[in-house]
Design a protein around this motif. Structure first.
Motif, mmCIF file in Angstrom:
data_model
loop_
_atom_site.group_PDB
_atom_site.id
_atom_site.type_symbol
_atom_site.label_atom_id
_atom_site.label_comp_id
_atom_site.label_asym_id
_atom_site.label_seq_id
_atom_site.Cartn_x
_atom_site.Cartn_y
_atom_site.Cartn_z
ATOM 1 N N GLN A 204 -0.368 11.540 3.009
ATOM 2 C CA GLN A 204 -2.549 11.496 2.942
ATOM 3 C C GLN A 204 -2.640 10.854 4.497
ATOM 4 N N GLY B 168 1.211 5.553 0.222
ATOM 5 C CA GLY B 168 -0.239 7.128 0.327
ATOM 6 C C GLY B 168 0.826 8.032 -0.820
ATOM 7 N N GLY B 169 1.185 8.892 0.116
ATOM 8 C CA GLY B 169 1.707 10.364 -0.522
ATOM 9 C C GLY B 169 3.531 9.832 -0.778
ATOM 10 N N ASN B 170 3.866 8.689 -0.460
ATOM 11 C CA ASN B 170 5.444 8.272 -0.630
ATOM 12 C C ASN B 170 6.347 9.187 0.428
ATOM 13 N N THR B 171 5.965 9.897 0.893
ATOM 14 C CA THR B 171 6.896 10.356 2.471
ATOM 15 C C THR B 171 6.798 10.144 2.673
ATOM 16 N N GLY B 172 6.666 8.739 3.297
ATOM 17 C CA GLY B 172 7.593 7.804 4.555
ATOM 18 C C GLY B 172 9.189 8.044 4.730
ATOM 19 N N PRO C 199 0.505 -1.265 0.248
ATOM 20 C CA PRO C 199 0.332 -0.242 0.284
ATOM 21 C C PRO C 199 0.926 1.319 -0.144
ATOM 22 N N VAL D 131 -6.162 0.651 5.044
ATOM 23 C CA VAL D 131 -6.934 1.747 5.325
ATOM 24 C C VAL D 131 -7.398 2.880 4.350
ATOM 25 N N ASN E 25 -0.541 8.789 7.438
ATOM 26 C CA ASN E 25 -0.733 9.238 8.263
ATOM 27 C C ASN E 25 -1.583 8.157 9.191
#
Ligand code: FAD
Ligand code: 2HG
Ligand code: ZN
Length: 483
Positions: free
Chosen positions: A155, A86-90, A84, A221, A159
């Motif tokens: 996203q 999201g914004g790929n900021t991890g 999965p 999620v 979060n």
């Protein structure tokens, strides 16, 4: 490119994608939501730090929960691995594939479903970008309890999945407290409707908490219900200089005592962080004379009474400047100046990458020990790398960033396991807010005892409730197969 994935074995029990699989996905999602051209895949395969790189050949963009469910059910039956995104900021290598997993990104699921204007409870799809939620709520007289430097891209689903902390944690606390409900799709396609919007509900286990911070290992999620605080009208930001770390620490205690009901951020950074930001980012200015101070503190207050709040902060600053805990200070005169102070603090991550490579550690430690590890690391590494320390001092959360010209195993060997052992010996956490990801999947034991260790990436079958356990066993998420 020194991809970390080369050190991890691909689990051979996962299938590879065939043309029939592509046809199936196109049937349910439509051609334009099944992405397999190289250019678009490139960005989705590499993380924000350019440190972790996968080689996925397929990116799927579902438009609703039902489509997420169909994708997962299919992947599960075909034994295709999924990650999965999201914004790929991890910042821990959890958002990109390790090898050729299918990337499922919720960017197209970005609808706000409802806002209860009495209670401030918002319900939305998981692909909503944090900043968009903040702007929407701002117009309605509410705020997001969560704020972080990556707000323009991350996203809400990302979060939730990382249990992100951020800049206002000291005031609004963890997402475990603010999230009221979730809708989640398990790896076998089952949709779990836990999307309640109740403040209080003690009917049995509160399953949603398992998903908050589980980094996509238990399911995707798809919807989130969240309690948002009212927007208060007076915000003040002070940027302060301190001579040493002990002064920052004492100032924190005094701020909690003296500004308790209005404080909304207490951040610190060392002079090395400041130098890095000034060197690498355009348009950032140090409000103080250069090279004079060793530490900086940003205090933000948020309250409902403009003149009272400001007078209170001014009196606080005056008192501790006289007393010497604060060496110098500026109180923002308008929103632009306040943003320019925040820009210094929020710009450190971006600046830390500019030398070429950065090793990031995100530690929870007793406040009085927080800066010791930065100094020890600096002594250890000498001129090999630039070591900076900053973070959410009010929450006991240090960000230790080590910048170098390239990723290098010999530098890494000087940092790890030392940093983890040190943290463990002080009973700290090796991940305060960023999660484990690929980076720390095998390091959890430094922060959890054997009896309590439930590693999301290696779940022992006996420690999670039955429904979740079944899904985990059936799960296709690749990260969990790391041993
Ligand atoms: P991604 O990076 O895409 O994914 C993160 C993890 O969540 C991955 O494991 C992924 O598989 C999983 N995931 C994503 N979406 C879903 C979903 N819908 N369902 C299930 N799993 C999912 N973090 C903080 O805690 N505090 C900070 O102050 C902070 N500041 C940052 C500042 C900058 C400049 C940057 C680049 C990052 C910062 N981060 C911070 C880290 C990061 O932004 C957060 O972890 C954020 O919550 C990740 O959200 P995302 O949508 O980008 O998720
Ligand atoms: C922050 O607080 C983020 O700025 C990012 O959590 C920290 O880049 C980092 O190490
Ligand atoms: Zn942080």
């Amino acid at each position: 490119f020194n991809s970390v994935a080369t050190k991890v074995q691909r689990n051979p029990s996962f299938e590879t994608i065939k043309s029939d699989d592509i046809s199936f996905f196109k049937d349910i999602l439509g051609d334009k939501n099944v992405i397999h051209d190289d250019d678009r895949l490139l960005a989705a395969n590499v993380d924000w730090m350019q440190k972790y790189k996968g080689s996925s050949k397929l990116l799927l963009l579902p438009r609703n929960t039902d489509e997420v469910s169909k994708i997962l059910q299919y992947c599960n039956s075909r034994h295709l691995a999924v990650v999965p995104q999201g914004g790929n900021t991890g910042l821990v290598g959890g958002s990109v594939p390790v090898y050729d997993e299918i990337i499922v990104n919720l960017a197209s699921m970005d609808k706000i479903i409802s806002l209860d204007k009495v209670s401030g409870i918002i319900t939305c799809e998981a692909g909503c970008i944090l900043e968009n939620l903040s702007s929407f709520l701002g117009n309605e007289g509410f705020i997001m309890p969560l704020d972080l430097g990556a707000k323009g891209s991350c996203q809400i689903g990302g979060n939730v999945s990382t249990n992100a902390g951020g800049l206002h944690f000291i005031r609004y606390g963890s997402l475990h407290g603010n999230i009221l409900g979730l809708e989640v799709v398990l790896a076998n396609g089952t949709i779990l409707d836990m999307l309640t919007s109740l403040r209080k509900d003690n009917t049995g286990y509160d399953l949603k908490h398992l998903f908050i911070g589980s980094e996509g290992t238990l399911g995707i999620v798809t919807k989130v219900s969240l309690l948002t605080p009212p927007k208060l009208l007076s915000t003040n930001v002070a940027f302060l200089a301190c001579k040493d770390f002990l002064s920052c620490q004492k100032l924190l205690l005094e701020a909690k005592r003296g500004l308790g009901e209005v404080i909304s951020a207490f951040e610190f950074m060392d002079s090395h962080s400041m130098d890095m930001v000034l060197t690498h980012l355009e348009g950032v200015r140090n409000p103080f004379p250069p090279k004079l101070y060793n530490f900086y503190v940003l205090i933000e207050t948020t309250g409902s009474d403009e003149s009272y709040d400001r007078a209170k902060l001014e009196a606080f600053l005056l008192r501790y400047m006289e007393d010497g805990l604060i060496s110098d200070g500026v109180l923002a005169q308008d929103m632009n100046q306040a943003s320019s102070f925040w820009r210094i603090r929020e710009g450190i991550s971006e600046a830390s990458m500019k030398m070429g490579a950065v090793y990031k550690y995100d530690l929870s430690l007793p406040v009085e020990k927080i800066y010791d590890i930065v100094q020890e690391m600096r002594t250890r590494l000498g001129h090999t790398a630039k070591v900076v320390g900053y973070g959410h001092l009010g929450d006991g959360n240090l960000h230790l960033n080590i910048s170098a010209t390239a990723y290098d195993d010999s530098v890494l060997a000087q940092i790890e396991p030392f940093v983890y052992e040190w943290t463990s010996s002080h009973r700290g956490s090796i991940s305060a807010e960023h999660g484990l990801g690929l980076m720390k999947a095998n390091k959890i034991h430094y922060s959890k005892s054997t009896e309590t260790e439930v590693n999301p990436h290696k779940i022992p079958v006996t420690k999670v409730p039955q429904e979740i356990r079944l899904a985990v066993v059936a799960s296709s998420k690749f990260l969990k197969s790391i041993t």
